[in-house]
Scaffold this active site. Sequence first.
Site, mmCIF file in Angstrom:
data_model
loop_
_atom_site.group_PDB
_atom_site.id
_atom_site.type_symbol
_atom_site.label_atom_id
_atom_site.label_comp_id
_atom_site.label_asym_id
_atom_site.label_seq_id
_atom_site.Cartn_x
_atom_site.Cartn_y
_atom_site.Cartn_z
ATOM 1 N N CYS A 167 41.856 37.870 48.490
ATOM 2 C CA CYS A 167 42.397 37.002 48.768
ATOM 3 C C CYS A 167 43.497 36.487 47.988
ATOM 4 C CB CYS A 167 42.108 35.804 48.731
ATOM 5 S SG CYS A 167 40.898 35.564 49.886
ATOM 6 N N ASN A 196 39.296 35.543 44.738
ATOM 7 C CA ASN A 196 39.514 36.506 45.479
ATOM 8 C C ASN A 196 39.402 37.486 44.695
ATOM 9 O OD1 ASN A 196 41.910 38.088 45.673
ATOM 10 N ND2 ASN A 196 42.044 37.773 43.635
ATOM 11 N N GLU A 217 35.791 40.794 44.990
ATOM 12 C CA GLU A 217 34.684 41.489 46.350
ATOM 13 C C GLU A 217 33.838 40.662 44.525
ATOM 14 O OE1 GLU A 217 34.550 41.595 49.445
ATOM 15 O OE2 GLU A 217 36.698 41.788 49.930
#
Length: 638
Positions: free
Chosen positions: A2, A73, A75
């Site tokens: 993101c 933002n 993982e």
Amino acid sequence: MCGIVGFVDKTMLNKKPVINDMMEMIKHRGPNSSGEYVNDEVALGFRRLSIIDLKGGSQPILNEDKTKAIIFNGEIYNFQPIREELIAAGHTFTTHSDTEVLLHGYEEYGIEGLLKKIRGMFAFLIWDDTKKELVGARDFFGIKPMYYYHQDGMFMIGSEIKSFLKNPKFKKELNPEALRPYLTFQYSALDETFFKNVFRVPEGHYFTLKDDKLTIKKYWDVDFKANHLSLEDTINAIDKSISESVDAHRISDVEVGSLLSSGVDSSYITSVLRPEHTFSIGFDDKKYHEGIAAKELADHLGLENKSDVVTAQEAFKNFPLIQYHLDEPDSNPSCVPLYFLTKLASKDVTVILSGEGADELFAGYANYGWHSHSKAIRVFAQGLKKLPRGARVSIAHGLKRSPNFHGRLHLYEATAPAEEFFIGEARIFHEADAVKILQPAFKRSETVEQIVTKSYKKVRHYDDEVKKMQYLDIHQFMPKDILLKADKLSMANSMELRVPFLDKEVAKVAEGIPTKYLLNSKDSKYALRMAANRHLPDAWARREKLGFPVPVSAWLHDEDIYKEVRDLFAADFAAKFFDQAAILKLVDDYYNNVGPDDNRRKIWTVYTFLVWYKVYFIDNEKPEFIPDKNKQTATVQA
């Protein structure tokens, strides 16, 4: 994956339209959806590229009593077991996303406890409305970007600097001290960026902002300490860690592909992942087409490979767009193929795995001491490394003064202290040459030595010069060039790029490997290549490093491109920064085959800065993508 952006400002009454405008500037990072959290003190904005929990992972996410909000933002690859721990501890989840694990993990463990537990790539912000405090963190290696601006009671932070341009309290100014070191390093080398008063949150650090006081603290760093494992045990440990990391990095609710070049790093990742889709790129100059070798490997592994060719016209017409997405000038030529490679991949997948980080962790760069193809010289240099430090330094100083001979550079760098010759994996202009072409207002800056000494001071106790060089690149070249372009140019095409080598568990293995197993008379990255050889044919495991080969020299000898570059060098605004006669002579001489071949990188570095400056300070708009209408569809024959 993101884009995040936020600001703390107690005086701005209507924050929502401002945060929405800021989010719109980074829409490419998250085209699927957006969200914001706004109160009297803070505004947080989020653009989403849906990867995990496609239906329920929208952000910002709030905790049970709505006192904390997070935007994230990246993982977190081990979020599932941590989620189970948190549920057992009494936390209530409303999504299946890794984002919510960070939020409840912060509540349960505190920021430092959370950062010790997680494994992944991340940049996140948590607003604690009870404490009136903003907390944020950037991942271990700096895979995900995080910039901040803190002036006159206003604090702005986000994934990309361009989002700050839409805040009316942001004062856009060029940082004049950034240009001089850039000409040497090829990237923005200072802690302060090319935008005045905009800084990076350093890799491996977190921050807190309370009552307008900003505190930044380190929570992780690489620490090289050689172990006593045998070569075979070392190879086993590398292969186990890489295989486990690739398995962790394949977690996704959308399809995962991989980038595939002719080198060992991406080939190793691809051979372990075995994705349905692999992607390669080349240029219309056939000497620079990695897709041919990549397709051979894909065929060997039974995988699909898609390849494309970048034409010179495509590269030059879209170079302003590439520099726009990078936020700061970066003259690493590989920016061009990487942009087009991720553009190609985005047609089929949303997540791609890539090989960044292997050279820094496993000693893959020639400048670490791999400058000779003569085995006799390499063996002799290996012997010299075993001498006491004082003897090595004495030999190095003698070699530095001696007339040139084949192998002298290899022997010198095998014996000299790293601080005396190594400034990182790039040196375009020598510092004195950079000063000569700059106008007086841009000659003042930290010196190259001052910049690299910050890292060298932290490892002055190391007796291993290669480890010092690795440490410097991990904190300079890798986060400020390699990872920056990997993030920005994949996100420019709404792609999530993951880097399995840059996993903290892989780093634990790499930290302990003795240099003799990495860089020796047989090869660079030796132990890694041996591990890769368990999955790859010999030709790929031992293939010489090329990076992304780019035909800069051929471009600068093309008449149309030469004229385009020369026109920019002759523009009125260029005289503000450079001795115009000097830079025009540089490009003219090169076009007319006068002077050394390495001047192509100098020309490219000056050209890159001028293109970037024109985009951000003259044109003040995002360039449009311009296709090459004469381009033929590329096919690659194995």
